[in-house]
Design a protein around this motif. Sequence first.
Motif, PDB file in Angstrom:
ATOM      1  N   SER A  96      35.345  43.142  29.234  1.00  0.00           N
ATOM      2  CA  SER A  96      35.747  42.340  30.281  1.00  0.00           C
ATOM      3  C   SER A  96      37.102  42.144  29.923  1.00  0.00           C
ATOM      4  O   SER A  96      37.823  41.746  28.886  1.00  0.00           O
ATOM      5  N   LEU A  97      37.801  42.053  31.056  1.00  0.00           N
ATOM      6  CA  LEU A  97      39.194  41.532  30.915  1.00  0.00           C
ATOM      7  C   LEU A  97      39.562  40.317  30.421  1.00  0.00           C
ATOM      8  O   LEU A  97      40.273  39.886  29.747  1.00  0.00           O
ATOM      9  N   LEU A  98      38.377  39.330  30.667  1.00  0.00           N
ATOM     10  CA  LEU A  98      38.588  37.871  30.237  1.00  0.00           C
ATOM     11  C   LEU A  98      38.196  37.703  28.722  1.00  0.00           C
ATOM     12  O   LEU A  98      38.402  36.920  28.217  1.00  0.00           O
ATOM     13  N   ASN A  99      37.826  38.803  28.123  1.00  0.00           N
ATOM     14  CA  ASN A  99      37.612  38.647  26.516  1.00  0.00           C
ATOM     15  C   ASN A  99      38.757  38.684  25.853  1.00  0.00           C
ATOM     16  O   ASN A  99      38.669  38.015  24.587  1.00  0.00           O
ATOM     17  N   SER A 100      39.964  39.082  26.367  1.00  0.00           N
ATOM     18  CA  SER A 100      41.247  38.814  25.654  1.00  0.00           C
ATOM     19  C   SER A 100      41.840  37.415  25.408  1.00  0.00           C
ATOM     20  O   SER A 100      42.473  36.872  24.809  1.00  0.00           O
TER      21      SER A 100
ATOM     22  N   HIS B 108      44.874  34.743  30.998  1.00  0.00           N
ATOM     23  CA  HIS B 108      44.909  35.922  31.016  1.00  0.00           C
ATOM     24  C   HIS B 108      46.305  36.548  30.893  1.00  0.00           C
ATOM     25  O   HIS B 108      46.823  37.571  30.211  1.00  0.00           O
TER      26      HIS B 108
ATOM     27  N   THR C   3      47.531  38.669  27.652  1.00  0.00           N
ATOM     28  CA  THR C   3      48.116  40.028  28.006  1.00  0.00           C
ATOM     29  C   THR C   3      48.971  40.323  28.571  1.00  0.00           C
ATOM     30  O   THR C   3      49.513  41.502  28.641  1.00  0.00           O
TER      31      THR C   3
ATOM     32  N   ARG D  30      49.642  39.871  31.676  1.00  0.00           N
ATOM     33  CA  ARG D  30      49.339  40.406  33.219  1.00  0.00           C
ATOM     34  C   ARG D  30      48.694  39.128  33.674  1.00  0.00           C
ATOM     35  O   ARG D  30      47.426  39.208  33.492  1.00  0.00           O
TER      36      ARG D  30
ATOM     37  N   LEU E   7      46.579  37.007  36.294  1.00  0.00           N
ATOM     38  CA  LEU E   7      45.575  37.450  37.591  1.00  0.00           C
ATOM     39  C   LEU E   7      45.646  36.368  38.757  1.00  0.00           C
ATOM     40  O   LEU E   7      45.748  35.086  38.289  1.00  0.00           O
TER      41      LEU E   7
ATOM     42  N   ASP F 223      41.719  38.289  41.878  1.00  0.00           N
ATOM     43  CA  ASP F 223      41.605  39.230  40.762  1.00  0.00           C
ATOM     44  C   ASP F 223      40.605  39.253  39.650  1.00  0.00           C
ATOM     45  O   ASP F 223      40.513  39.970  38.643  1.00  0.00           O
TER      46      ASP F 223
ATOM     47  N   PRO G  69      37.758  38.956  37.286  1.00  0.00           N
ATOM     48  CA  PRO G  69      36.562  39.715  37.358  1.00  0.00           C
ATOM     49  C   PRO G  69      35.443  38.591  37.380  1.00  0.00           C
ATOM     50  O   PRO G  69      35.119  37.613  36.788  1.00  0.00           O
TER      51      PRO G  69
END
Length: 153
Positions: free
Chosen positions: A2-6, A56, A60, A62, A64, A68, A70
Amino acid sequence: MSLLNSVDRPHVLTAIETWDKAGGSNYMLVRGGVSTHVLLHGGREYDAAAIMGIAHGLATGRTLTPADVPGGGAGASKALVRLGFDIRDDSPPTERVPGTRARAPRTSTPRSTGSSTPRATRPARVAASDKPVTLCPRCFIALPATGICDTCD
């Protein structure tokens, strides 16, 4: 993945500080205060999806928007609960995210410990508009209360 795991807890804490410095409390007013997933931290309330979007960006590079993220507010809530934050979930009961709490604690109705005698059943009430209409077998017009068709007889 998932995008949020970072996103880690320090990212979220920094996002909260950034939110406070930028006057993020006005964001809820501009957005209409419709957030159903609220991050509770330090006695204050934050839009969970907005904070997760900022976090996020810190993790990263980027950022969100809440749209956006997830899973939206529910996805942000799951990630924040995983990181050890408190979330208040104001969404309807069927849409609640496990691990979050509702605005007010639910109370359960006490069960009766009395005898196990069955209750008397009441006949089901039927509205007059829900009762079946008797039709004339020849012209298929609704029969009056007399049961005699005014058109055919």
